[in-house]
Design an enzyme around this catalytic site. Structure first.
Site, PDB file in Angstrom:
ATOM      1  N   ASN A 163      43.029  48.537  33.191  1.00 32.76           N
ATOM      2  CA  ASN A 163      42.482  47.298  33.740  1.00 32.76           C
ATOM      3  C   ASN A 163      41.398  47.715  34.733  1.00 32.76           C
ATOM      4  O   ASN A 163      41.702  48.092  35.860  1.00 32.76           O
ATOM      5  CB  ASN A 163      43.567  46.467  34.429  1.00 32.76           C
ATOM      6  CG  ASN A 163      43.017  45.122  34.908  1.00 32.76           C
ATOM      7  OD1 ASN A 163      41.799  44.929  35.009  1.00 32.76           O
ATOM      8  ND2 ASN A 163      43.903  44.192  35.204  1.00 32.76           N
ATOM      9  N   ARG A 169      47.562  38.588  46.058  1.00 29.85           N
ATOM     10  CA  ARG A 169      46.156  38.287  45.762  1.00 29.85           C
ATOM     11  C   ARG A 169      46.050  37.049  44.862  1.00 29.85           C
ATOM     12  O   ARG A 169      46.559  37.075  43.733  1.00 29.85           O
ATOM     13  CB  ARG A 169      45.534  39.496  45.050  1.00 29.85           C
ATOM     14  CG  ARG A 169      44.130  39.282  44.583  1.00 29.85           C
ATOM     15  CD  ARG A 169      43.665  40.400  43.657  1.00 29.85           C
ATOM     16  NE  ARG A 169      42.304  40.134  43.242  1.00 29.85           N
ATOM     17  CZ  ARG A 169      41.690  40.763  42.241  1.00 29.85           C
ATOM     18  NH1 ARG A 169      42.321  41.711  41.577  1.00 29.85           N
ATOM     19  NH2 ARG A 169      40.458  40.448  41.931  1.00 29.85           N
ATOM     20  N   ASP A 208      31.041  54.956  29.778  1.00 33.18           N
ATOM     21  CA  ASP A 208      30.700  56.313  29.322  1.00 33.18           C
ATOM     22  C   ASP A 208      31.900  57.256  29.431  1.00 33.18           C
ATOM     23  O   ASP A 208      32.090  58.123  28.568  1.00 33.18           O
ATOM     24  CB  ASP A 208      29.528  56.866  30.139  1.00 33.18           C
ATOM     25  CG  ASP A 208      28.206  56.179  29.801  1.00 33.18           C
ATOM     26  OD1 ASP A 208      28.174  55.386  28.838  1.00 33.18           O
ATOM     27  OD2 ASP A 208      27.212  56.431  30.516  1.00 33.18           O
ATOM     28  N   HIS A 234      32.878  44.405  34.674  1.00 34.06           N
ATOM     29  CA  HIS A 234      31.657  43.621  34.534  1.00 34.06           C
ATOM     30  C   HIS A 234      30.410  44.357  35.021  1.00 34.06           C
ATOM     31  O   HIS A 234      29.314  43.820  34.956  1.00 34.06           O
ATOM     32  CB  HIS A 234      31.829  42.288  35.288  1.00 34.06           C
ATOM     33  CG  HIS A 234      33.174  41.666  35.071  1.00 34.06           C
ATOM     34  ND1 HIS A 234      33.608  41.247  33.823  1.00 34.06           N
ATOM     35  CD2 HIS A 234      34.226  41.434  35.917  1.00 34.06           C
ATOM     36  CE1 HIS A 234      34.840  40.772  33.931  1.00 34.06           C
ATOM     37  NE2 HIS A 234      35.241  40.880  35.191  1.00 34.06           N
ATOM     38  N   PRO A 276      40.037  48.258  41.118  1.00 32.29           N
ATOM     39  CA  PRO A 276      39.992  47.738  42.489  1.00 32.29           C
ATOM     40  C   PRO A 276      40.728  46.414  42.683  1.00 32.29           C
ATOM     41  O   PRO A 276      40.686  45.537  41.827  1.00 32.29           O
ATOM     42  CB  PRO A 276      38.491  47.549  42.754  1.00 32.29           C
ATOM     43  CG  PRO A 276      37.844  47.513  41.417  1.00 32.29           C
ATOM     44  CD  PRO A 276      38.695  48.382  40.532  1.00 32.29           C
ATOM     45  N   ASN A 277      41.390  46.345  43.813  1.00 31.64           N
ATOM     46  CA  ASN A 277      42.099  45.149  44.292  1.00 31.64           C
ATOM     47  C   ASN A 277      43.389  44.845  43.535  1.00 31.64           C
ATOM     48  O   ASN A 277      44.085  43.880  43.866  1.00 31.64           O
ATOM     49  CB  ASN A 277      41.165  43.914  44.266  1.00 31.64           C
ATOM     50  CG  ASN A 277      39.934  44.142  45.114  1.00 31.64           C
ATOM     51  OD1 ASN A 277      40.049  44.564  46.264  1.00 31.64           O
ATOM     52  ND2 ASN A 277      38.757  43.934  44.561  1.00 31.64           N
ATOM     53  N   TYR A 320      46.583  35.269  39.505  1.00 29.77           N
ATOM     54  CA  TYR A 320      47.206  36.531  39.068  1.00 29.77           C
ATOM     55  C   TYR A 320      48.731  36.513  39.127  1.00 29.77           C
ATOM     56  O   TYR A 320      49.371  37.483  38.701  1.00 29.77           O
ATOM     57  CB  TYR A 320      46.668  37.696  39.918  1.00 29.77           C
ATOM     58  CG  TYR A 320      45.173  37.878  39.761  1.00 29.77           C
ATOM     59  CD1 TYR A 320      44.635  38.303  38.549  1.00 29.77           C
ATOM     60  CD2 TYR A 320      44.299  37.608  40.808  1.00 29.77           C
ATOM     61  CE1 TYR A 320      43.267  38.454  38.378  1.00 29.77           C
ATOM     62  CE2 TYR A 320      42.918  37.760  40.655  1.00 29.77           C
ATOM     63  CZ  TYR A 320      42.411  38.182  39.440  1.00 29.77           C
ATOM     64  OH  TYR A 320      41.050  38.324  39.271  1.00 29.77           O
ATOM     65  N   ALA A 339      37.160  44.474  38.586  1.00 33.14           N
ATOM     66  CA  ALA A 339      35.756  44.032  38.717  1.00 33.14           C
ATOM     67  C   ALA A 339      34.774  45.005  38.074  1.00 33.14           C
ATOM     68  O   ALA A 339      33.675  44.598  37.658  1.00 33.14           O
ATOM     69  CB  ALA A 339      35.414  43.827  40.181  1.00 33.14           C
ATOM     70  N   SER A 365      44.182  37.843  33.854  1.00 34.50           N
ATOM     71  CA  SER A 365      43.652  36.482  33.681  1.00 34.50           C
ATOM     72  C   SER A 365      42.794  36.418  32.421  1.00 34.50           C
ATOM     73  O   SER A 365      42.374  37.450  31.887  1.00 34.50           O
ATOM     74  CB  SER A 365      42.813  36.095  34.902  1.00 34.50           C
ATOM     75  OG  SER A 365      41.677  36.950  35.013  1.00 34.50           O
ATOM     76  N   GLU A 418      41.844  47.841  26.855  1.00 34.75           N
ATOM     77  CA  GLU A 418      41.476  47.141  28.095  1.00 34.75           C
ATOM     78  C   GLU A 418      42.388  45.930  28.289  1.00 34.75           C
ATOM     79  O   GLU A 418      42.618  45.171  27.355  1.00 34.75           O
ATOM     80  CB  GLU A 418      40.017  46.686  27.999  1.00 34.75           C
ATOM     81  CG  GLU A 418      39.547  45.929  29.233  1.00 34.75           C
ATOM     82  CD  GLU A 418      38.035  45.757  29.242  1.00 34.75           C
ATOM     83  OE1 GLU A 418      37.317  46.771  29.109  1.00 34.75           O
ATOM     84  OE2 GLU A 418      37.571  44.614  29.379  1.00 34.75           O
ATOM     85  N   ARG A 444      32.122  36.925  34.709  1.00 29.21           N
ATOM     86  CA  ARG A 444      33.278  37.675  34.174  1.00 29.21           C
ATOM     87  C   ARG A 444      33.306  37.667  32.646  1.00 29.21           C
ATOM     88  O   ARG A 444      34.200  38.232  32.027  1.00 29.21           O
ATOM     89  CB  ARG A 444      34.593  37.082  34.698  1.00 29.21           C
ATOM     90  CG  ARG A 444      34.755  37.212  36.193  1.00 29.21           C
ATOM     91  CD  ARG A 444      36.120  36.712  36.646  1.00 29.21           C
ATOM     92  NE  ARG A 444      36.081  36.331  38.042  1.00 29.21           N
ATOM     93  CZ  ARG A 444      36.251  37.162  39.064  1.00 29.21           C
ATOM     94  NH1 ARG A 444      36.524  38.439  38.843  1.00 29.21           N
ATOM     95  NH2 ARG A 444      36.180  36.738  40.307  1.00 29.21           N
ATOM     96  N   HIS A 476      43.289  42.540  30.881  1.00 27.03           N
ATOM     97  CA  HIS A 476      43.048  41.658  32.020  1.00 27.03           C
ATOM     98  C   HIS A 476      44.200  40.691  32.138  1.00 27.03           C
ATOM     99  O   HIS A 476      44.636  40.110  31.128  1.00 27.03           O
ATOM    100  CB  HIS A 476      41.734  40.884  31.857  1.00 27.03           C
ATOM    101  CG  HIS A 476      40.569  41.808  31.794  1.00 27.03           C
ATOM    102  ND1 HIS A 476      40.117  42.494  32.886  1.00 27.03           N
ATOM    103  CD2 HIS A 476      39.820  42.203  30.753  1.00 27.03           C
ATOM    104  CE1 HIS A 476      39.121  43.273  32.515  1.00 27.03           C
ATOM    105  NE2 HIS A 476      38.921  43.125  31.223  1.00 27.03           N
ATOM    106  N   ARG A 529      36.854  31.892  33.076  1.00 25.87           N
ATOM    107  CA  ARG A 529      36.520  31.933  34.503  1.00 25.87           C
ATOM    108  C   ARG A 529      34.997  31.947  34.705  1.00 25.87           C
ATOM    109  O   ARG A 529      34.263  31.528  33.822  1.00 25.87           O
ATOM    110  CB  ARG A 529      37.228  33.140  35.150  1.00 25.87           C
ATOM    111  CG  ARG A 529      38.762  33.048  35.031  1.00 25.87           C
ATOM    112  CD  ARG A 529      39.455  34.232  35.658  1.00 25.87           C
ATOM    113  NE  ARG A 529      39.167  34.315  37.094  1.00 25.87           N
ATOM    114  CZ  ARG A 529      39.449  35.376  37.854  1.00 25.87           C
ATOM    115  NH1 ARG A 529      40.054  36.426  37.302  1.00 25.87           N
ATOM    116  NH2 ARG A 529      39.151  35.386  39.140  1.00 25.87           N
TER     117      ARG A 529
HETATM  118  C1  DQA Z   1      40.887  41.170  36.220  1.00 29.76           C
HETATM  119  C2  DQA Z   1      39.706  40.231  35.956  1.00 29.76           C
HETATM  120  C3  DQA Z   1      38.461  40.710  36.688  1.00 29.76           C
HETATM  121  O1  DQA Z   1      37.381  39.813  36.449  1.00 29.76           O
HETATM  122  C4  DQA Z   1      38.722  40.759  38.184  1.00 29.76           C
HETATM  123  O2  DQA Z   1      37.588  41.281  38.852  1.00 29.76           O
HETATM  124  C5  DQA Z   1      39.949  41.514  38.531  1.00 29.76           C
HETATM  125  C6  DQA Z   1      41.140  41.360  37.695  1.00 29.76           C
HETATM  126  C7  DQA Z   1      42.194  40.659  35.573  1.00 29.76           C
HETATM  127  O3  DQA Z   1      43.109  41.456  35.444  1.00 29.76           O
HETATM  128  O4  DQA Z   1      42.302  39.467  35.257  1.00 29.76           O
HETATM  129  O5  DQA Z   1      40.009  42.170  39.565  1.00 29.76           O
HETATM  130  O6  DQA Z   1      40.604  42.428  35.628  1.00 29.76           O
END
Ligand code: DQA
Length: 148
Positions: free
Chosen positions: A74, A18, A87, A80, A10-11, A23, A77, A102, A98, A111, A100, A107
């Site tokens: 990735n 953003r 699963d 977390h 998401p996002n 980011y 959110a 950031s 995985e 997170r 990220h 942070r």
């Molecule tokens: C993220 C870190 C997450 O905590 C956050 O909710 C994101 C982006 C990252 O790529 O740094 O949406 O996954």
């Protein structure tokens, strides 16, 4: 040819505009293009998918067995919060890295826990968009060691 699934949660479609202080200004399309380009050189083919919907991400992971040799994920959110994605990764049996953008450990406290990382081969965080390329290198070295 080995196939990699590049999954973003998401996002992340909003990358570029953003919170650029966190980011950066690179868009998700740019990231996908960079990964696809780097993958070609390693003899990998990449399919990319982004969703803001937890169930769609879980379903995409669930369909990965037998189709993909590795997943770069990735979970954003959902990292977390999502037992469902943990699963799904476990159930798929597909080696997953995985990523990220950031450094989540530098942070907010909420997170600092990843519910998904424990289902993955490993986690790469804090290297900006290059983290996706590092994940590709990690999958490539797993493959070279016949671990996938
Ligand atoms: C993220 C870190 C997450 O905590 C956050 O909710 C994101 C982006 C990252 O790529 O740094 O949406 O996954």
């Amino acid at each position: 040819m080995k196939k990699i699934l590049l999954l973003n949660g998401p996002n992340l479609a909003l990358l570029g505009t953003r919170e650029p202080d966190i980011y950066g200004r690179v868009t998700l399309d740019d990231i996908v293009a960079r990964v696809k380009d780097a993958a070609k050189g390693k003899g990998f083919e990449v399919d990319a998918f982004q969703s803001d919907v937890e169930g769609e991400l879980a379903a995409a992971i669930g369909r990965a067995r037998g189709v993909y040799d590795g997943i770069i994920l990735n979970p954003a959110a959902y990292t977390h919060t999502s037992v469902a994605l943990h699963d799904a990764i476990k159930a798929s049996g597909v080696p997953t890295i995985e990523v990220h953008i950031s450094n989540v450990y530098a942070r907010e406290g909420y997170r600092h826990e990843s519910l998904t990382a424990g289902a993955c081969v490993g986690q790469i965080c804090g290297f900006g968009p290059d983290g996706y390329l590092l994940a590709l290198a990690a999958l490539s070295s797993l493959g070279a060691n016949r671990q996938f």
